[in-house]
Design a protein around this motif. Structure first.
Motif, PDB file in Angstrom:
ATOM      1  N   THR A  27     203.564  41.781  61.671  1.00 42.69           N
ATOM      2  CA  THR A  27     202.740  41.964  63.450  1.00 42.69           C
ATOM      3  C   THR A  27     201.359  42.209  63.310  1.00 42.69           C
ATOM      4  OG1 THR A  27     202.908  44.406  63.053  1.00 42.69           O
ATOM      5  CG2 THR A  27     204.958  43.090  64.064  1.00 42.69           C
ATOM      6  N   ALA A  28     200.941  42.776  64.485  1.00 43.95           N
ATOM      7  CA  ALA A  28     198.846  42.902  64.749  1.00 43.95           C
ATOM      8  C   ALA A  28     198.758  44.663  63.718  1.00 43.95           C
ATOM      9  CB  ALA A  28     198.725  42.991  65.682  1.00 43.95           C
ATOM     10  N   ARG A  29     199.883  45.377  63.698  1.00 41.00           N
ATOM     11  CA  ARG A  29     200.089  46.290  63.395  1.00 41.00           C
ATOM     12  C   ARG A  29     200.581  46.725  61.409  1.00 41.00           C
ATOM     13  NH1 ARG A  29     202.689  50.393  64.427  1.00 41.00           N
ATOM     14  NH2 ARG A  29     201.121  52.661  64.343  1.00 41.00           N
ATOM     15  N   THR A  30     200.798  45.653  61.028  1.00 40.79           N
ATOM     16  CA  THR A  30     201.482  45.601  60.017  1.00 40.79           C
ATOM     17  C   THR A  30     200.018  45.551  59.133  1.00 40.79           C
ATOM     18  OG1 THR A  30     203.070  44.017  60.416  1.00 40.79           O
ATOM     19  CG2 THR A  30     202.905  44.293  57.405  1.00 40.79           C
ATOM     20  N   LEU A  31     200.083  46.164  58.056  1.00 45.79           N
ATOM     21  CA  LEU A  31     199.289  46.048  56.814  1.00 45.79           C
ATOM     22  C   LEU A  31     199.376  46.028  55.636  1.00 45.79           C
ATOM     23  CD1 LEU A  31     195.838  47.444  56.582  1.00 45.79           C
ATOM     24  CD2 LEU A  31     197.367  49.387  55.323  1.00 45.79           C
ATOM     25  N   VAL A  32     199.098  44.492  55.192  1.00 47.21           N
ATOM     26  CA  VAL A  32     198.940  43.935  53.964  1.00 47.21           C
ATOM     27  C   VAL A  32     198.115  43.986  53.153  1.00 47.21           C
ATOM     28  CG1 VAL A  32     199.699  41.373  53.004  1.00 47.21           C
ATOM     29  CG2 VAL A  32     199.051  41.883  54.939  1.00 47.21           C
ATOM     30  N   ILE A 100     186.015  51.211  50.612  1.00 49.36           N
ATOM     31  CA  ILE A 100     186.329  51.732  51.717  1.00 49.36           C
ATOM     32  C   ILE A 100     186.434  53.017  50.887  1.00 49.36           C
ATOM     33  CG2 ILE A 100     186.809  50.518  53.633  1.00 49.36           C
ATOM     34  CD1 ILE A 100     189.556  50.933  53.580  1.00 49.36           C
ATOM     35  N   ALA A 101     186.238  53.587  49.917  1.00 42.26           N
ATOM     36  CA  ALA A 101     187.159  55.153  49.474  1.00 42.26           C
ATOM     37  C   ALA A 101     186.947  54.211  47.650  1.00 42.26           C
ATOM     38  CB  ALA A 101     188.302  55.254  49.587  1.00 42.26           C
ATOM     39  N   ALA A 102     186.338  55.584  47.125  1.00 41.11           N
ATOM     40  CA  ALA A 102     186.816  55.189  46.112  1.00 41.11           C
ATOM     41  C   ALA A 102     187.055  57.104  45.075  1.00 41.11           C
ATOM     42  CB  ALA A 102     184.728  55.591  46.233  1.00 41.11           C
ATOM     43  N   PHE A 212     189.374  49.145  48.356  1.00 40.16           N
ATOM     44  CA  PHE A 212     188.616  47.512  50.082  1.00 40.16           C
ATOM     45  C   PHE A 212     189.194  48.021  50.674  1.00 40.16           C
ATOM     46  CE2 PHE A 212     187.935  46.652  45.223  1.00 40.16           C
ATOM     47  CZ  PHE A 212     186.546  46.821  45.091  1.00 40.16           C
ATOM     48  N   GLY A 213     188.797  46.810  51.975  1.00 41.31           N
ATOM     49  CA  GLY A 213     188.996  46.743  52.764  1.00 41.31           C
ATOM     50  C   GLY A 213     188.056  45.290  53.970  1.00 41.31           C
ATOM     51  N   THR A 214     188.762  44.263  54.399  1.00 43.45           N
ATOM     52  CA  THR A 214     188.341  43.836  54.570  1.00 43.45           C
ATOM     53  C   THR A 214     188.010  43.796  55.926  1.00 43.45           C
ATOM     54  OG1 THR A 214     189.822  42.685  56.328  1.00 43.45           O
ATOM     55  CG2 THR A 214     189.457  41.823  53.951  1.00 43.45           C
ATOM     56  N   GLU A 215     186.516  43.022  56.444  1.00 45.44           N
ATOM     57  CA  GLU A 215     185.542  43.282  57.862  1.00 45.44           C
ATOM     58  C   GLU A 215     186.928  43.035  58.694  1.00 45.44           C
ATOM     59  OE1 GLU A 215     182.482  40.540  58.111  1.00 45.44           O
ATOM     60  OE2 GLU A 215     181.102  42.058  57.422  1.00 45.44           O
ATOM     61  N   ALA A 216     187.604  42.348  58.785  1.00 43.63           N
ATOM     62  CA  ALA A 216     188.898  42.454  60.039  1.00 43.63           C
ATOM     63  C   ALA A 216     189.897  43.362  60.146  1.00 43.63           C
ATOM     64  CB  ALA A 216     189.067  40.732  59.523  1.00 43.63           C
ATOM     65  N   ARG A 222     191.456  49.763  61.763  1.00 46.11           N
ATOM     66  CA  ARG A 222     190.600  50.824  60.641  1.00 46.11           C
ATOM     67  C   ARG A 222     191.804  52.344  60.194  1.00 46.11           C
ATOM     68  NH1 ARG A 222     185.358  52.504  60.282  1.00 46.11           N
ATOM     69  NH2 ARG A 222     184.673  50.543  61.165  1.00 46.11           N
ATOM     70  N   SER A 223     192.589  52.488  61.712  1.00 49.12           N
ATOM     71  CA  SER A 223     193.467  54.036  61.520  1.00 49.12           C
ATOM     72  C   SER A 223     194.470  53.933  60.595  1.00 49.12           C
ATOM     73  CB  SER A 223     194.168  54.037  63.248  1.00 49.12           C
ATOM     74  OG  SER A 223     194.776  52.984  63.093  1.00 49.12           O
ATOM     75  N   GLN A 224     194.939  52.244  60.226  1.00 51.69           N
ATOM     76  CA  GLN A 224     195.863  52.618  59.001  1.00 51.69           C
ATOM     77  C   GLN A 224     195.011  52.612  57.524  1.00 51.69           C
ATOM     78  OE1 GLN A 224     196.674  50.254  62.730  1.00 51.69           O
ATOM     79  NE2 GLN A 224     197.861  49.130  62.452  1.00 51.69           N
ATOM     80  N   LEU A 225     194.227  51.567  58.028  1.00 48.45           N
ATOM     81  CA  LEU A 225     192.953  51.650  56.691  1.00 48.45           C
ATOM     82  C   LEU A 225     192.940  52.800  55.878  1.00 48.45           C
ATOM     83  CD1 LEU A 225     190.542  48.897  56.831  1.00 48.45           C
ATOM     84  CD2 LEU A 225     192.466  49.104  55.453  1.00 48.45           C
ATOM     85  N   ALA A 226     192.296  53.870  57.190  1.00 47.74           N
ATOM     86  CA  ALA A 226     192.081  55.096  57.050  1.00 47.74           C
ATOM     87  C   ALA A 226     193.115  56.331  56.455  1.00 47.74           C
ATOM     88  CB  ALA A 226     191.614  56.131  58.272  1.00 47.74           C
ATOM     89  N   ASP A 227     194.824  56.418  57.334  1.00 48.44           N
ATOM     90  CA  ASP A 227     195.142  57.026  56.777  1.00 48.44           C
ATOM     91  C   ASP A 227     195.669  56.256  55.764  1.00 48.44           C
ATOM     92  OD1 ASP A 227     197.867  58.101  57.449  1.00 48.44           O
ATOM     93  OD2 ASP A 227     198.876  56.891  56.757  1.00 48.44           O
TER      94      ASP A 227
END
Length: 309
Positions: A27-32, A100-102, A212-216, A222-227
């Protein structure tokens, strides 16, 4: 538009992991999330950080960091974790992969192994010798950094590019004289094969890893990546203070003998660090070294490839 063509190796890895199907169903909110055995999912599970996640996660397994980062560049996954050296090679194509984090290794996670009775006792003894390591890896970087520090040409060591498994076999059979590698392979070699760690300056290898995160994904998730990055940072801190539990979890996940797992967890744990000018300068130094050694077709500027969440 980004060029998202895949190498044959990465296409195989993605197909094997079922990534294309996962992306279709997501789905649109699924983080792969790209992962490796005993990696992000295992650590988050062991530390309890997956108990209350409010969004769906699709996990895709890879054998190592290089194909994982290629899958990021292709847009097949949203995020994943990898080392400082493999990251450099993704930047040549400017494919939209951002750090995006180290985190940083607190100990000798990358080292050089020799047979127990070898006459090699210092880095300078490697000159003219055959040393195995994966191409473009943190082990490769360690050798190049040592040669640069010593003021020697990059071909002063006969570097043999071999996978970790093949490198171990080559060293134990006598086909090479040394092996530049990281844990858990180093710990297994010590305990199972009687190999000896060569003393090297820890400052040669900064021991940095990245989320890492992709630009897309940064645009749409972004909120899922940050979490997820925050959970991963907390899990890393948990591992630092629960080393025995972490070791047992890794052994269960990877099949590495518990004695070897305890050894490398006991001497090196990764801890979160900020992405700051010093860290970016260290990563630029790795890129400059790879370019000087002829591994990059053109110079790479790393600063634009970091993103703050």
């Amino acid at each position: 538009m980004l060029d998202l063509r895949l190498t044959r190796r990465t296409s195989f890895a993605i197909a094997a992991a079922g990534l294309l199907a996962a992306c279709t169903k997501a789905t649109a909110r699924t983080l792969v999330v790209g992962d490796q055995r005993g990696g992000v999912q295992a650590l988050l599970t062991a530390s309890g950080e997956l108990k209350d996640v409010q969004y769906p996660i699709e996990w895709a397994q890879f054998p190592n960091a290089a194909p994982l980062i290629e899958a990021l560049a292709a847009g097949a996954i949203d995020t994943g974790v990898g080392g400082d050296a493999p990251f450099i090679f993704s930047l040549q194509s400017n494919a939209g992969v951002k750090a995006i984090a180290a985190f940083r290794s607190q100990g000798p996670s990358t080292t050089i192994l020799v047979p127990g009775r070898s006459s090699i006792h210092a880095f300078d003894d490697l000159l003219g010798k055959r040393v195995a390591t994966p191409r473009g890896s943190i082990g490769h970087h360690l050798l190049l950094a040592g040669l640069q520090r010593a003021g020697k040409p990059f071909d002063a060591i006969d570097i043999k590019f071999l996978s970790p498994a093949d490198g171990r076999a080559a060293l134990t059979s006598g086909s090479v004289d040394a092996w530049s590698i990281w844990d858990p392979y180093a710990a297994i070699g010590e305990l199972s094969d009687g190999l000896r760690i060569l003393p090297v300056d820890r400052n040669l290898a900064p021991g940095i890893g990245f989320v890492f995160g992709t630009e897309a994904a940064l645009r749409d998730k972004r909120s899922q990546l940050a979490d997820l990055a925050a959970r991963f940072a907390r899990a890393r801190r948990w591992a630092e203070t629960h080393r025995e539990a972490y070791a047992r979890m890794l052994t269960q996940q990877t099949g590495v003998p518990i004695d070897a797992t305890r050894r490398y967890i006991g001497r090196s744990v990764n801890v979160p660090v900020p992405i700051d000018p010093t860290l970016i300068a260290e990563e630029q130094g790795i890129a400059d070294l790879f370019h000087a050694a002829g591994l990059l077709a053109k110079p790479v500027q790393v600063a634009p490839h970091f993103a703050q969440l």
